[in-house]
Design an enzyme around this catalytic site. Structure first.
Site, PDB file in Angstrom:
ATOM      1  N   GLU A  79       1.902   6.126  42.623  1.00  0.00           N
ATOM      2  CA  GLU A  79       0.775   6.758  43.459  1.00  0.00           C
ATOM      3  C   GLU A  79      -0.257   5.695  43.344  1.00  0.00           C
ATOM      4  OE1 GLU A  79       0.694   9.281  44.888  1.00  0.00           O
ATOM      5  OE2 GLU A  79       2.494  10.558  44.260  1.00  0.00           O
ATOM      6  N   HIS A 102       9.331  10.386  52.895  1.00  0.00           N
ATOM      7  CA  HIS A 102      10.092  10.414  51.687  1.00  0.00           C
ATOM      8  C   HIS A 102      11.505  10.039  51.740  1.00  0.00           C
ATOM      9  CE1 HIS A 102       6.268  12.552  50.667  1.00  0.00           C
ATOM     10  NE2 HIS A 102       6.213  11.742  49.750  1.00  0.00           N
TER      11      HIS A 102
END
Length: 555
Positions: free
Chosen positions: A370, A457
């Site tokens: 992240e 993703h």
């Protein structure tokens, strides 16, 4: 926004900029099963002439100031038009003195989206090469829109509602030049905030042609003393904290002032409450659904600590923006929120507590993933859509993996699995596999002309597979107790060069060659240039980069 995982039909999960699109004090106390110390030397490659040099904050600021002073001369030198201006975003200086300056661009005073570029200047002051996000010349016939801003805002609000936003009005629209795709046009950029239907903060950016009213593009932003931590995923670890009077806080003064806050199961856009304690011990090693649970905070603080150290000791990068300033982390976001996200606007990292509020998404590779979205946002700025979006996600997986190996933690050993600790799938399987991405049921092992149509993703699988092959090579092997068997598109045998050199190549490409619109062909070109700078054209490393890309069908 870019969370840890994608929500296809609200059932599947994929790590992002939120993990998914963007990571204390006084005395050194180590108790219990303390994690082994990080071995920076195992990841940091030798500082060759093309490696980034370590810059003090003052030196970096001086380079930025000089570049900004020279922007008009630079614009003329690289052939920009009279209406174009450059704005310095960042600089990287190599050991050999080459300076890579990253610029944003304006046209007639309007921001040019997709107009970013990187200029490499040798120590002697000669422009060596220019890498542009947009190949077309920036020029539009008229700066007068034919549709109103209100029409653009209405379109953006409608688009946001399909993603679950309850907002009835936009946060505003501004005129821009849209140059990220084809011929540059005058456009409106409209932003709509709110929450998606899964509870994730939402900041939808919609680009509308100012002449025709056609929607050109949209993307999600995010409505962006040493103590002992008993973590859920990483065992007992040391945490740098701060003592004020008789109260300790999860404030890491040694890493840019990073703080860890408690949102107490709210979706507040604020910081929440800083974690404090009368002793310098944090967490119990087990998760609790209570809003006062400290274990998730210990994991988050540890993840931020290791991510900072990984970038500092591997690349000489001081913090996410390379300015010595720490981000902050927030835990206990929402109720049973099964995701985590980076927000570049607040410059903060946020973690949900997962199912039943007892499975926080605070594992080490999630933290590294992240916060690496923040690094990407502040360097190449890869657009979070299409192939560039896949590269954005893969960059976070690559550096999240780097953080996990760097930490050298016996409770969470380094591997090429993403999210293996957080058990999002409920069956003990990881979120993603870098050696053979398709094992997750959705990711692409190899490039095809349709890969950019996948969720980012899943399109990230191509670059993840490339990085694994470049690091470890093809075929069957066991690393840290995990078995891998990586295939290749063309049946070739790829020999890896090791993770240390692969990381250096990817980082240099990201910070010096990639732009907002880089696709897989551009990533191949950029990493080959990076390998040539670091190790020489025709070197073993250079040839391995070419072979690994060919093995995932990128030529």
């Amino acid at each position: 926004m870019t969370p840890l995982y994608a929500r296809h039909k609200r059932t599947t999960l994929a790590i992002a900029t939120a993990v998914a699109a963007g990571a204390l004090l006084t005395t050194g106390l180590t108790t219990g099963a303390t994690a082994a110390p990080a071995q920076a030397g195992s990841l940091a490659a030798a500082r060759t002439a093309g490696s980034p040099a370590a810059l003090s904050n003052a030196a970096r600021a001086s380079l930025i100031q000089k570049a900004q002073t020279d922007v008009d001369a630079t614009a003329r030198q690289i052939g920009l038009g009279a209406k174009e201006r450059l704005v310095v975003k960042d600089v990287v200086k190599d050991v050999d003195g080459t300076v890579h300056t990253r610029y944003e661009r304006t046209y007639a005073g309007l921001p040019v989206l997709g107009g970013d570029l990187v200029v490499a200047t040798t120590k002697a002051g000669r422009t060596e090469h220019v890498t542009k996000a947009a190949k077309a010349a920036i020029k539009v016939a008229s700066l007068k829109p034919k549709i109103t801003a209100a029409k653009a805002e209405k379109q953006a609000v409608s688009a946001a509602k399909t993603l679950g936003s309850a907002k009835s009005a936009a946060d505003g629209a501004r005129k821009v030049i849209w140059a990220a795709d084809g011929t540059p046009v005058l456009a409106y950029e409209t932003v709509v905030g709110g929450l998606q239907d899964d509870g994730t903060p939402n900041k939808l950016h919609v680009i509308t042609d100012a002449a025709t009213g056609k929607k050109l593009f949209e993307y999600q932003g995010i409505e962006n003393a040493t103590g002992t931590g008993k973590t859920l995923y990483s065992g007992t670890v040391s945490l740098d904290t701060t003592l004020s009077g008789t109260t300790y806080s999860l404030t890491d003064a040694t890493r840019g002032g990073h703080k860890t806050y408690n949102l107490k199961h709210t979706t507040s856009s604020g910081t929440g409450t800083l974690f404090t304690n009368t002793t310098n011990s944090w967490g119990t090693g087990t998760a609790s659904s209570s809003t006062t649970d400290v274990t998730a905070a210990a994991d988050a603080a540890y993840g931020a600590q290791e991510t900072w150290d990984f970038y500092k000791n591997t690349f000489g990068r001081s913090g996410i923006k390379n300015d010595g300033v720490g981000a902050y982390s927030r835990v206990h976001y929402g109720s049973s929120y099964v995701n985590a996200f980076w927000d570049d606007d607040c410059f903060c990292m946020t973690y949900g507590d997962g199912s039943s509020n007892t499975h926080p998404l605070t594992s080490l590779d999630v933290a590294g993933h992240e916060m690496s979205h923040g690094v990407t946002a502040n360097t190449a700025g890869l657009d979070y859509s299409g192939e560039s979006g896949g590269l954005n996600e893969a960059t976070s997986d690559i550096f999240g993996t780097g953080v996990e190996f760097y930490a050298n933690n016996s409770s969470d050993v380094g591997d090429y699995l993403i999210g293996e600790k957080i058990d999002i799938n409920g069956d003990g399987s990881p979120l993603r596999y870098m050696d053979e991405p398709s094992k997750d049921g959705g990711s692409a092992d190899y490039w095809s002309s349709s890969v950019g149509d996948l969720d980012v993703h899943y399109s990230s699988g191509v670059a993840n597979h490339f990085f694994y092959l470049l690091s470890e090579g093809s075929g069957s092997k066991t690393i840290n107790g995990v078995s891998y068997d990586s295939p290749t598109y063309d049946g070739s045998t790829v020999t890896g060069i090791g993770r240390a050199e692969a990381l250096q190549i990817w980082y240099k490409a990201l910070t010096e060659y990639f732009t907002s619109t880089t696709d897989y062909a551009g990533a191949r070109s950029g990493t080959l240039s990076a390998a040539a700078d670091l190790y020489g054209s025709g070197s073993t490393e250079y040839n391995a980069v070419a072979a690994a890309w060919s093995a995932v069908n990128v030529s």
